[in-house]
Design an enzyme around this catalytic site. Structure first.
Site, PDB file in Angstrom:
ATOM      1  N   GLY A   1       0.818  -1.214   0.000  1.00  0.00           N
ATOM      2  CA  GLY A   1       0.000   0.000   0.000  1.00  0.00           C
ATOM      3  C   GLY A   1       0.850   1.262   0.000  1.00  0.00           C
ATOM      4  O   GLY A   1       1.925   1.290   0.594  1.00  0.00           O
TER       5      GLY A   1
ATOM      6  N   ARG B   1       1.408  -5.696  -5.027  1.00  0.00           N
ATOM      7  CA  ARG B   1       1.400  -6.608  -3.885  1.00  0.00           C
ATOM      8  C   ARG B   1       1.856  -8.020  -4.237  1.00  0.00           C
ATOM      9  O   ARG B   1       1.579  -8.962  -3.487  1.00  0.00           O
ATOM     10  CB  ARG B   1      -0.002  -6.668  -3.272  1.00  0.00           C
ATOM     11  CG  ARG B   1      -0.441  -5.394  -2.572  1.00  0.00           C
ATOM     12  CD  ARG B   1      -1.601  -5.657  -1.624  1.00  0.00           C
ATOM     13  NE  ARG B   1      -2.113  -4.443  -1.014  1.00  0.00           N
ATOM     14  CZ  ARG B   1      -1.595  -3.890   0.080  1.00  0.00           C
ATOM     15  NH1 ARG B   1      -0.551  -4.428   0.669  1.00  0.00           N
ATOM     16  NH2 ARG B   1      -2.126  -2.785   0.581  1.00  0.00           N
TER      17      ARG B   1
ATOM     18  N   ASP C   1       5.493  -5.110   6.835  1.00  0.00           N
ATOM     19  CA  ASP C   1       6.047  -6.308   7.482  1.00  0.00           C
ATOM     20  C   ASP C   1       6.154  -7.481   6.506  1.00  0.00           C
ATOM     21  O   ASP C   1       7.182  -8.174   6.463  1.00  0.00           O
ATOM     22  CB  ASP C   1       5.260  -6.676   8.752  1.00  0.00           C
ATOM     23  CG  ASP C   1       3.765  -6.792   8.518  1.00  0.00           C
ATOM     24  OD1 ASP C   1       3.270  -6.289   7.502  1.00  0.00           O
ATOM     25  OD2 ASP C   1       3.077  -7.389   9.362  1.00  0.00           O
ATOM     26  N   ASP C   2       5.112  -7.697   5.712  1.00  0.00           N
ATOM     27  CA  ASP C   2       5.156  -8.839   4.786  1.00  0.00           C
ATOM     28  C   ASP C   2       6.237  -8.646   3.718  1.00  0.00           C
ATOM     29  O   ASP C   2       6.968  -9.579   3.401  1.00  0.00           O
ATOM     30  CB  ASP C   2       3.797  -9.026   4.102  1.00  0.00           C
ATOM     31  CG  ASP C   2       2.746  -9.576   5.064  1.00  0.00           C
ATOM     32  OD1 ASP C   2       3.133 -10.345   5.977  1.00  0.00           O
ATOM     33  OD2 ASP C   2       1.566  -9.244   4.924  1.00  0.00           O
TER      34      ASP C   2
ATOM     35  N   LYS D   1       7.974   0.774   5.684  1.00  0.00           N
ATOM     36  CA  LYS D   1       6.874   1.591   5.165  1.00  0.00           C
ATOM     37  C   LYS D   1       5.536   1.035   5.617  1.00  0.00           C
ATOM     38  O   LYS D   1       5.372  -0.181   5.649  1.00  0.00           O
ATOM     39  CB  LYS D   1       6.926   1.548   3.630  1.00  0.00           C
ATOM     40  CG  LYS D   1       5.714   2.100   2.945  1.00  0.00           C
ATOM     41  CD  LYS D   1       5.060   1.117   1.963  1.00  0.00           C
ATOM     42  CE  LYS D   1       4.334   0.002   2.621  1.00  0.00           C
ATOM     43  NZ  LYS D   1       3.459  -0.791   1.769  1.00  0.00           N
ATOM     44  N   THR D   2       4.631   1.795   6.010  1.00  0.00           N
ATOM     45  CA  THR D   2       3.194   1.498   6.086  1.00  0.00           C
ATOM     46  C   THR D   2       2.504   2.557   6.933  1.00  0.00           C
ATOM     47  O   THR D   2       2.972   2.901   8.024  1.00  0.00           O
ATOM     48  CB  THR D   2       2.840   0.089   6.635  1.00  0.00           C
ATOM     49  OG1 THR D   2       1.418  -0.021   6.672  1.00  0.00           O
ATOM     50  CG2 THR D   2       3.364  -0.220   8.021  1.00  0.00           C
TER      51      THR D   2
ATOM     52  N   LYS E   1     -26.966  17.082  15.116  1.00  0.00           N
ATOM     53  CA  LYS E   1     -28.045  16.132  14.816  1.00  0.00           C
ATOM     54  C   LYS E   1     -27.556  14.765  14.362  1.00  0.00           C
ATOM     55  O   LYS E   1     -28.378  13.879  14.120  1.00  0.00           O
ATOM     56  CB  LYS E   1     -28.987  16.736  13.779  1.00  0.00           C
ATOM     57  CG  LYS E   1     -28.339  17.080  12.450  1.00  0.00           C
ATOM     58  CD  LYS E   1     -29.368  17.587  11.457  1.00  0.00           C
ATOM     59  CE  LYS E   1     -28.727  17.887  10.123  1.00  0.00           C
ATOM     60  NZ  LYS E   1     -29.633  18.415   9.131  1.00  0.00           N
TER      61      LYS E   1
ATOM     62  N   MET F   1      -8.485   3.254   8.319  1.00  0.00           N
ATOM     63  CA  MET F   1      -7.596   2.193   7.837  1.00  0.00           C
ATOM     64  C   MET F   1      -6.577   1.823   8.889  1.00  0.00           C
ATOM     65  O   MET F   1      -6.418   2.518   9.897  1.00  0.00           O
ATOM     66  CB  MET F   1      -6.850   2.671   6.590  1.00  0.00           C
ATOM     67  CG  MET F   1      -7.268   1.953   5.359  1.00  0.00           C
ATOM     68  SD  MET F   1      -6.169   2.334   4.006  1.00  0.00           S
ATOM     69  CE  MET F   1      -7.167   1.660   2.682  1.00  0.00           C
ATOM     70  N   GLY F   2      -5.843   0.789   8.614  1.00  0.00           N
ATOM     71  CA  GLY F   2      -4.805   0.384   9.564  1.00  0.00           C
ATOM     72  C   GLY F   2      -4.651  -1.120   9.637  1.00  0.00           C
ATOM     73  O   GLY F   2      -3.859  -1.630  10.425  1.00  0.00           O
ATOM     74  N   ARG F   3      -5.444  -1.813   8.846  1.00  0.00           N
ATOM     75  CA  ARG F   3      -5.416  -3.280   8.833  1.00  0.00           C
ATOM     76  C   ARG F   3      -5.708  -3.808  10.235  1.00  0.00           C
ATOM     77  O   ARG F   3      -6.624  -3.312  10.857  1.00  0.00           O
ATOM     78  CB  ARG F   3      -4.063  -3.768   8.330  1.00  0.00           C
ATOM     79  CG  ARG F   3      -4.163  -4.901   7.346  1.00  0.00           C
ATOM     80  CD  ARG F   3      -2.803  -5.426   7.053  1.00  0.00           C
ATOM     81  NE  ARG F   3      -2.268  -4.898   5.822  1.00  0.00           N
ATOM     82  CZ  ARG F   3      -2.705  -5.207   4.617  1.00  0.00           C
ATOM     83  NH1 ARG F   3      -3.714  -6.014   4.464  1.00  0.00           N
ATOM     84  NH2 ARG F   3      -2.142  -4.701   3.543  1.00  0.00           N
TER      85      ARG F   3
ATOM     86  N   GLU G   1     -10.231  -0.358  11.275  1.00  0.00           N
ATOM     87  CA  GLU G   1     -10.807  -1.232  10.240  1.00  0.00           C
ATOM     88  C   GLU G   1     -10.677  -2.719  10.557  1.00  0.00           C
ATOM     89  O   GLU G   1     -11.439  -3.532  10.073  1.00  0.00           O
ATOM     90  CB  GLU G   1     -10.237  -0.924   8.849  1.00  0.00           C
ATOM     91  CG  GLU G   1      -8.822  -1.378   8.616  1.00  0.00           C
ATOM     92  CD  GLU G   1      -8.357  -1.256   7.165  1.00  0.00           C
ATOM     93  OE1 GLU G   1      -9.141  -0.904   6.273  1.00  0.00           O
ATOM     94  OE2 GLU G   1      -7.170  -1.534   6.925  1.00  0.00           O
TER      95      GLU G   1
ATOM     96  N   GLY H   1      -5.511   9.380   2.710  1.00  0.00           N
ATOM     97  CA  GLY H   1      -4.291   9.813   3.401  1.00  0.00           C
ATOM     98  C   GLY H   1      -3.025   9.152   2.900  1.00  0.00           C
ATOM     99  O   GLY H   1      -1.927   9.552   3.276  1.00  0.00           O
ATOM    100  N   ARG H   2      -3.178   8.126   2.063  1.00  0.00           N
ATOM    101  CA  ARG H   2      -1.994   7.316   1.740  1.00  0.00           C
ATOM    102  C   ARG H   2      -1.029   7.985   0.766  1.00  0.00           C
ATOM    103  O   ARG H   2       0.121   7.577   0.659  1.00  0.00           O
ATOM    104  CB  ARG H   2      -2.420   5.963   1.155  1.00  0.00           C
ATOM    105  CG  ARG H   2      -3.203   5.125   2.137  1.00  0.00           C
ATOM    106  CD  ARG H   2      -3.201   3.675   1.774  1.00  0.00           C
ATOM    107  NE  ARG H   2      -3.495   3.416   0.385  1.00  0.00           N
ATOM    108  CZ  ARG H   2      -3.638   2.204  -0.129  1.00  0.00           C
ATOM    109  NH1 ARG H   2      -3.501   1.154   0.658  1.00  0.00           N
ATOM    110  NH2 ARG H   2      -3.909   2.028  -1.396  1.00  0.00           N
TER     111      ARG H   2
HETATM  112  P1  FBP Z   1       0.498  -1.974   3.624  1.00  0.00           P
HETATM  113  O1  FBP Z   1       0.381  -2.871   4.806  1.00  0.00           O
HETATM  114  O2  FBP Z   1       0.958  -2.663   2.400  1.00  0.00           O
HETATM  115  O3  FBP Z   1       1.324  -0.754   3.920  1.00  0.00           O
HETATM  116  O4  FBP Z   1      -0.952  -1.427   3.269  1.00  0.00           O
HETATM  117  C1  FBP Z   1      -1.661  -0.633   4.132  1.00  0.00           C
HETATM  118  C2  FBP Z   1      -3.123  -0.524   3.793  1.00  0.00           C
HETATM  119  O5  FBP Z   1      -3.412   0.830   3.501  1.00  0.00           O
HETATM  120  C3  FBP Z   1      -4.017  -1.044   4.920  1.00  0.00           C
HETATM  121  O6  FBP Z   1      -4.235  -0.058   5.896  1.00  0.00           O
HETATM  122  C4  FBP Z   1      -5.257  -1.443   4.175  1.00  0.00           C
HETATM  123  O7  FBP Z   1      -5.991  -2.431   4.867  1.00  0.00           O
HETATM  124  C5  FBP Z   1      -4.722  -1.988   2.885  1.00  0.00           C
HETATM  125  O8  FBP Z   1      -3.496  -1.313   2.665  1.00  0.00           O
HETATM  126  C6  FBP Z   1      -5.631  -1.776   1.722  1.00  0.00           C
HETATM  127  O9  FBP Z   1      -5.119  -2.437   0.628  1.00  0.00           O
HETATM  128  P2  FBP Z   1      -5.379  -2.059  -0.901  1.00  0.00           P
HETATM  129  O10 FBP Z   1      -4.578  -0.840  -1.194  1.00  0.00           O
HETATM  130  O11 FBP Z   1      -4.844  -3.239  -1.637  1.00  0.00           O
HETATM  131  O12 FBP Z   1      -6.828  -1.815  -1.051  1.00  0.00           O
END
Ligand code: FBP
Length: 548
Positions: free
Chosen positions: A78, A142, A172-173, A199-200, A239, A247-249, A308, A423-424
């Site tokens: 990502g 990916r 990490d992966d 990175k992430t 109201k 996000m954040g996995r 998330e 935000g990415r």
């Molecule tokens: P990374 O772990 O590769 O840095 O990705 C982060 C992330 O933005 C997660 O927060 C999110 O769940 C995922 O990527 C979304 O993946 P995609 O971009 O494939 O929709």
């Protein structure tokens, strides 16, 4: 290419470097390392890259001369703000080693290495991308690098370009894959070094040697800006309850950091839900209680932050997802041949009784989302699960019931948001611009000093950049064994939110007040020019973690 005024002004920004990297550098070896867990298994799998020492770069008196070198770079996974600055730091560092060095970018992630899809990154190309967000200089992907066939194909392509070092910028992966690749090339004596960069936006690649992953700072600031704007709207109209998924996995670092920045009425932390073994109904009741308490004082509005990955941390759901992951890994073809309308019954018939009951109790949409394709690393794509709607629907049902019982008097109307992609690719904050440039420059210094299987590390980053400490950490040090795709694999241990950590403790000490009072903070947009207290503040998470 037409550029905005900010882009033009920002391209002139010169990122700061740790003092030790500004001139002649020498390597200082630290203590030898061990993996965080499963030492015997990791040592056996990584005989050439296990147990290497920590490395710190310090100022030297004399500049060494280095031969010209060709280096490849890959952006993996990502997007995260600052990736372009890692590349520009790497480029400048390689040129500082020897001006004849060359940098090649593999296109669209690790797949580019295997498919020999590349471009040379020249000075004029790199200059176009300095201090910009995004990964579009070479794109990202990916594809998982894991098979000897891929490693061999990659090696053939590296050889053709005369590349003897590869930098993998990933989470990490991807860094796990970088380590496996480093070990493979070392075992084969191919003479190709592999270096990782953390990175992430998720913030879950961190440990005692890696203070934070890049992009977390900027992404959290962007989300906090928009949550702040929503809170002002919310406090103006009075109201709506806004349910905001972030996000954040798996990890809740982003939700926690945003909560510390904006002071919402409710923020759920997945790791706490798991520790307290809360059910979905417990989470719903917790939120509904806050809604009811605010309604009792006439405030029928508020904000709820939801990480998330929440669903994976509810123990019953976790066990279901684990069984689903294993089952789908082994029956993917069979499952894909079942008609969509029959898939739910099919899954129900295949799972253990306990998990099958939980699955059957889920709303149709969520049940379907749980069986969607995993990402190439075997993760459920949690960003596709609409937890914010699920929770607000369930809260509405609970409140209606309480109303009938006379326990709740109020109006409940909800709005839903999901912040992630917004935000990415934002233009990196000063922190990320400096941190990323330093990580890239450090990677070039690791390469110049012949290292492989290391991750670039820059520490002490809450101090002025002058005092930052640059070096390298053996990637094997961060590894343990985990179950993936139904098999035990060596992987970098994910850093989840620690309930005994300073950021969570700070949040926990304030949240009851924030729930009842309307004590919102409006952080506003990231500032790139202006006073240092406005432009250069690191995240609250980092400040609290480092304030020992
Ligand atoms: P990374 O772990 O590769 O840095 O990705 C982060 C992330 O933005 C997660 O927060 C999110 O769940 C995922 O990527 C979304 O993946 P995609 O971009 O494939 O929709």
């Amino acid at each position: 290419m037409t550029k905005s005024a900010l882009q033009i002004a920002r391209s002139a920004y010169q990122p700061k470097l740790p003092k030790a990297l500004r001139g002649a550098v020498k390597v200082e070896n630290g203590k030898t390392t061990e993996s965080v867990a499963d030492q015997e298994a990791i040592k056996e799998l990584f005989p050439n890259t296990y147990g290497m020492p920590l490395i710190k770069f310090v100022e030297a008196n004399e500049k060494q001369s280095f031969p010209a070198i060709n280096v490849g770079v890959i952006l993996s996974g990502g997007q995260a703000p600052g990736g372009h600055n890692v590349i520009s730091g790497l480029f400048d560092g390689l040129k500082a080693l020897n001006s004849d060095s060359k940098l090649y970018g593999f296109i669209l992630g690790p797949g580019g290495l295997v498919d020999n899809n590349y471009m040379e990154l020249t000075g004029s190309i790199v200059d176009e991308y300095r201090n910009t967000g995004g990964f579009d200089i070479i794109g990202s992907g990916r594809t998982k690098l894991e098979t000897p066939e891929q490693f061999e194909k990659g090696y053939e392509n590296l050889k053709k370009l005369g590349i003897s070092a590869l930098v993998i910028i990933g989470g990490d992966d991807s860094n796990t894959n970088a380590c496996v690749l480093a070990e493979y090339y070392a075992a084969k004596k191919y003479g190709v070094q592999v270096i990782g960069c953390p990175k992430t936006i998720d913030g879950d690649l961190k440990n005692e040697m890696i203070e934070t992953s890049f992009g977390f700072d900027t992404a959290c600031k962007v989300y906090s800006e928009v949550i702040g704007n929503i809170q002002r709207d919310c406090n103006s109209a009075r109201k709506y309850w806004h349910f905001i998924k972030l996000m954040g996995r798996s990890a809740s670092h982003i939700a926690l950091e945003c909560a510390l920045q904006v002071q919402p009425n409710v923020c759920i932390i997945s790791e706490e839900v798991e520790a307290k073994a809360m059910s979905l109904d417990d989470v719903v009741t917790y939120i509904a209680e806050k809604v009811a308490a605010r309604a009792a004082v006439g405030n029928n509005f508020g904000t709820v932050l939801i990480p998330e990955g929440l669903i994976e941390f509810i123990p019953a759901m976790k066990s279901l997802i684990e069984e689903l992951n294993d089952f789908l890994a082994h029956h993917a073809v069979e499952f894909s041949q079942i008609k969509k309308s029959r898939q739910r019954d099919y899954i129900i018939s295949k799972l253990s009784k306990e998990n099958s009951d939980v699955y059957a109790s889920l709303p149709e949409g969520v049940a379907r989302q749980l069986t969607l394709d995993r990402d190439p690393h075997g993760n459920v794509q949690v960003s596709l699960i609409e937890t914010e709607k699920l929770l607000s629907d369930m809260v509405a049902v609970k409140l209606a019931q309480w109303k009938e019982e006379g326990k709740y008097v109020g109006k409940f109307a909800s709005q839903h948001h999901f912040f992630g992609y917004e935000g990415r690719c934002a233009a990196p904050s000063n922190y990320d611009a400096d941190y990323c440039y330093s990580l890239g420059f450090t990677a070039s210094t690791l390469i110049g000093n012949g290292k492989t299987g290391y991750m670039s590390s820059v520490r002490n980053t809450t101090a002025p950049a002058e005092q930052w400490i640059a070096g390298g950490v053996p990637i094997t040090m961060m590894m343990n064994m985990e179950r993936r795709h139904g098999e035990m694999k060596p992987v970098i241990q994910k850093a989840l939110v620690r309930l005994d950590g300073a950021p969570f403790k700070e949040f926990a000490s304030k949240r009851d007040t924030w729930a009842i009072e309307t004590d919102y903070v409006y952080p506003g947009p990231i500032q790139y020019f202006g006073p240092t207290e406005v432009c250069d503040q690191p995240t609250k998470t980092l400040q609290l973690e480092q304030a020992k």
